[in-house]
Design an enzyme around this catalytic site. Structure first.
Site, PDB file in Angstrom:
ATOM      1  N   VAL A 272     100.704  41.600   1.053  1.00  0.00           N
ATOM      2  CA  VAL A 272     101.344  41.178   2.316  1.00  0.00           C
ATOM      3  C   VAL A 272     102.590  40.333   2.086  1.00  0.00           C
ATOM      4  O   VAL A 272     103.368  40.108   3.002  1.00  0.00           O
ATOM      5  CB  VAL A 272     100.371  40.402   3.243  1.00  0.00           C
ATOM      6  CG1 VAL A 272      99.338  41.328   3.851  1.00  0.00           C
ATOM      7  CG2 VAL A 272      99.737  39.210   2.547  1.00  0.00           C
TER       8      VAL A 272
ATOM      9  N   ASN B  24      95.251  38.995   8.986  1.00  0.00           N
ATOM     10  CA  ASN B  24      93.960  38.529   8.464  1.00  0.00           C
ATOM     11  C   ASN B  24      93.936  38.207   6.973  1.00  0.00           C
ATOM     12  O   ASN B  24      93.149  37.355   6.540  1.00  0.00           O
ATOM     13  CB  ASN B  24      92.898  39.596   8.793  1.00  0.00           C
ATOM     14  CG  ASN B  24      91.590  39.340   8.095  1.00  0.00           C
ATOM     15  OD1 ASN B  24      90.861  38.409   8.459  1.00  0.00           O
ATOM     16  ND2 ASN B  24      91.284  40.135   7.075  1.00  0.00           N
TER      17      ASN B  24
ATOM     18  N   TYR C 239      94.802  25.336   1.408  1.00  0.00           N
ATOM     19  CA  TYR C 239      94.195  26.257   2.380  1.00  0.00           C
ATOM     20  C   TYR C 239      94.304  25.682   3.795  1.00  0.00           C
ATOM     21  O   TYR C 239      94.744  26.360   4.731  1.00  0.00           O
ATOM     22  CB  TYR C 239      92.731  26.486   2.006  1.00  0.00           C
ATOM     23  CG  TYR C 239      92.018  27.494   2.876  1.00  0.00           C
ATOM     24  CD1 TYR C 239      92.296  28.852   2.767  1.00  0.00           C
ATOM     25  CD2 TYR C 239      91.067  27.086   3.801  1.00  0.00           C
ATOM     26  CE1 TYR C 239      91.645  29.777   3.570  1.00  0.00           C
ATOM     27  CE2 TYR C 239      90.401  28.005   4.608  1.00  0.00           C
ATOM     28  CZ  TYR C 239      90.690  29.353   4.483  1.00  0.00           C
ATOM     29  OH  TYR C 239      90.043  30.269   5.286  1.00  0.00           O
TER      30      TYR C 239
ATOM     31  N   LYS D 276      96.432  27.088   6.986  1.00  0.00           N
ATOM     32  CA  LYS D 276      95.742  27.549   8.193  1.00  0.00           C
ATOM     33  C   LYS D 276      96.193  26.780   9.430  1.00  0.00           C
ATOM     34  O   LYS D 276      96.187  27.310  10.549  1.00  0.00           O
ATOM     35  CB  LYS D 276      94.224  27.451   8.001  1.00  0.00           C
ATOM     36  CG  LYS D 276      93.693  28.454   6.972  1.00  0.00           C
ATOM     37  CD  LYS D 276      93.981  29.881   7.414  1.00  0.00           C
ATOM     38  CE  LYS D 276      93.412  30.930   6.493  1.00  0.00           C
ATOM     39  NZ  LYS D 276      93.737  32.302   6.919  1.00  0.00           N
TER      40      LYS D 276
HETATM   41  N1  LIG Z   1      84.968  33.674   4.914  1.00  0.00           N
HETATM   42  C1  LIG Z   1      85.118  32.527   5.573  1.00  0.00           C
HETATM   43  O1  LIG Z   1      84.252  31.642   5.542  1.00  0.00           O
HETATM   44  C2  LIG Z   1      86.378  32.312   6.400  1.00  0.00           C
HETATM   45  C3  LIG Z   1      86.393  31.249   7.303  1.00  0.00           C
HETATM   46  C4  LIG Z   1      87.540  31.019   8.069  1.00  0.00           C
HETATM   47  C5  LIG Z   1      88.625  31.858   7.938  1.00  0.00           C
HETATM   48  N2  LIG Z   1      88.581  32.887   7.049  1.00  0.00           N
HETATM   49  C6  LIG Z   1      89.775  33.712   6.942  1.00  0.00           C
HETATM   50  O2  LIG Z   1      89.464  35.049   7.219  1.00  0.00           O
HETATM   51  C7  LIG Z   1      90.406  35.902   6.562  1.00  0.00           C
HETATM   52  C8  LIG Z   1      89.652  37.010   5.841  1.00  0.00           C
HETATM   53  O3  LIG Z   1      88.851  36.410   4.844  1.00  0.00           O
HETATM   54  P1  LIG Z   1      87.472  37.027   4.329  1.00  0.00           P
HETATM   55  O4  LIG Z   1      86.498  35.922   4.362  1.00  0.00           O
HETATM   56  O5  LIG Z   1      87.186  38.294   5.019  1.00  0.00           O
HETATM   57  O6  LIG Z   1      87.865  37.245   2.789  1.00  0.00           O
HETATM   58  P2  LIG Z   1      87.682  38.455   1.761  1.00  0.00           P
HETATM   59  O7  LIG Z   1      88.037  37.873   0.452  1.00  0.00           O
HETATM   60  O8  LIG Z   1      86.375  39.117   1.961  1.00  0.00           O
HETATM   61  O9  LIG Z   1      88.820  39.478   2.234  1.00  0.00           O
HETATM   62  C9  LIG Z   1      90.175  39.192   2.113  1.00  0.00           C
HETATM   63  C10 LIG Z   1      90.920  40.500   1.886  1.00  0.00           C
HETATM   64  O10 LIG Z   1      92.316  40.165   1.838  1.00  0.00           O
HETATM   65  C11 LIG Z   1      92.912  40.869   0.765  1.00  0.00           C
HETATM   66  N3  LIG Z   1      94.077  40.136   0.313  1.00  0.00           N
HETATM   67  C12 LIG Z   1      94.108  38.900  -0.234  1.00  0.00           C
HETATM   68  N4  LIG Z   1      95.359  38.573  -0.557  1.00  0.00           N
HETATM   69  C13 LIG Z   1      96.138  39.615  -0.193  1.00  0.00           C
HETATM   70  C14 LIG Z   1      97.521  39.878  -0.279  1.00  0.00           C
HETATM   71  N5  LIG Z   1      98.368  38.988  -0.837  1.00  0.00           N
HETATM   72  N6  LIG Z   1      97.994  41.049   0.195  1.00  0.00           N
HETATM   73  C15 LIG Z   1      97.154  41.965   0.725  1.00  0.00           C
HETATM   74  N7  LIG Z   1      95.830  41.781   0.813  1.00  0.00           N
HETATM   75  C16 LIG Z   1      95.322  40.621   0.369  1.00  0.00           C
HETATM   76  C17 LIG Z   1      91.838  40.949  -0.306  1.00  0.00           C
HETATM   77  O11 LIG Z   1      92.102  41.994  -1.237  1.00  0.00           O
HETATM   78  C18 LIG Z   1      90.588  41.171   0.540  1.00  0.00           C
HETATM   79  O12 LIG Z   1      90.357  42.540   0.731  1.00  0.00           O
HETATM   80  C19 LIG Z   1      91.233  35.003   5.624  1.00  0.00           C
HETATM   81  O13 LIG Z   1      92.478  34.716   6.234  1.00  0.00           O
HETATM   82  C20 LIG Z   1      90.381  33.746   5.550  1.00  0.00           C
HETATM   83  O14 LIG Z   1      91.139  32.606   5.269  1.00  0.00           O
HETATM   84  C21 LIG Z   1      87.476  33.147   6.283  1.00  0.00           C
END
Ligand SMILES: NC(=O)c1ccc[n+]([C@@H]2O[C@H](COP(=O)([O-])OP(=O)(O)OC[C@H]3O[C@@H](n4cnc5c(N)ncnc54)[C@H](O)[C@@H]3O)[C@@H](O)[C@H]2O)c1
Length: 265
Positions: free
Chosen positions: A71, A97, A160, A164
């Site tokens: 991204v 996302n 982080y 955010k």
């Molecule tokens: N899991 C949690 O507890 C949580 C809580 C709050 C917010 N979030 C947010 O939700 C979003 C999704 O997280 P998740 O928990 O599903 O994580 P995850 O690690 O399961 O999925 C993240 C995906 O993003 C892709 N990715 C990472 N960096 C990238 C880049 N530079 N370019 C393209 N793709 C990229 C990864 O390959 C992966 O497929 C994130 O923004 C995270 O900060 C997650």
């Protein structure tokens, strides 16, 4: 001229999701496909997992455009914009996302680690939303996946948390800019969600080793600090994202929707 009832009327339509290969992004792809999306534009830097998701999602009536790219790759976004315009002329929904996390106290945080997080979460979020604002049709909608960490401080997650917090404001500015075209932009702020993101963290891997399973580790963390006592499943967050994109949320723009089991209370 945009009619009042056009806002959200094409949901789910043609939807772009970043970070689509795993966790919340993958669950959102499934949800929007099940809701009848016409096309999904799925972006992730993990090309193999993206392809596996695309193969699993295939069904009559759903067009898929898999973009194995980072991204943060500005030129890559030119290609996505070109491809979307060529196939569908524009988008109806965007889910910003993709995200990464690094932990460590500020005093020990390297500039390199800080920049790694900012680069994906903030620069990548900006580039995604920039293409989104260019491609969204009148009445379309975007959701920016922030985090409860964007509004509640915890030790050890400075990069982080700062990234955010920044994307919440990015979403709010986009919401104001989208108003003349009926384009809605909201942020969603999950608390803990049971996704593979956690397995990248040392303390979580240690807990899994000590407690015997990922589920036991999630339950143990949630028991301290999450009043409802459980982390969300990615499908729950996907449902909330689908709501924000849908006509049911037609009066919502510029909101920062906290979905955290009470963590920020
Ligand atoms: N899991 C949690 O507890 C949580 C809580 C709050 C917010 N979030 C947010 O939700 C979003 C999704 O997280 P998740 O928990 O599903 O994580 P995850 O690690 O399961 O999925 C993240 C995906 O993003 C892709 N990715 C990472 N960096 C990238 C880049 N530079 N370019 C393209 N793709 C990229 C990864 O390959 C992966 O497929 C994130 O923004 C995270 O900060 C997650």
């Amino acid at each position: 001229m945009l009619e009042r009832d056009d806002v959200g009327a094409r949901h789910p339509g043609v939807c772009l999701i970043t970070g689509a290969a795993s966790g919340i992004g993958a669950a959102t792809a499934w949800r929007l496909a099940d809701d009848g999306a016409r096309a999904l534009v799925l972006v992730d830097r993990d090309g193999d997992r993206l392809q596996a998701l695309g193969d699993a999602l295939e069904r009559p009536g759903l067009e898929l455009f898999l973009c194995a790219q980072d991204v943060t790759d500005e030129e890559g976004w030119d290609g996505v914009e070109h491809g979307v315009r060529h196939h569908w002329q524009g988008l109806d929904a965007v889910v910003v996302n993709a995200g990464v996390s690094e932990s460590g106290p500020i005093a020990e945080l390297s500039l390199e680690a800080w920049r790694r997080v900012m680069s994906v979460n903030l620069d990548g979020g900006f580039l995604t939303l920039r293409s989104g604002m260019r491609l969204l049709r009148d009445g379309g909608a975007a959701v920016v996946v922030s985090s409860a960490s964007g509004v509640k401080a915890e030790a050890g997650i400075a990069a982080y948390a700062a990234s955010k917090a920044a994307v919440i404001q990015l979403a709010k500015v986009a919401a104001k800019e989208g108003v003349p075209r009926g384009v809605r932009v909201n942020a969603i702020l999950p608390g803990g969600v049971e996704t593979p993101m956690w397995s990248g963290m040392d303390f979580f891997r240690d807990m899994v080793a000590a407690l015997g399973s990922e589920q036991a580790a999630f339950d143990a963390i949630a028991a301290h600090g999450t009043p409802l006592g459980r982390y969300a499943k990615p499908e729950e967050i996907a449902g909330q994202i689908a709501f924000l994109l849908s006509p049911a949320a037609r009066s919502m723009t510029g909101a920062a929707l906290i979905v955290d089991g009470g963590y920020t209370l």
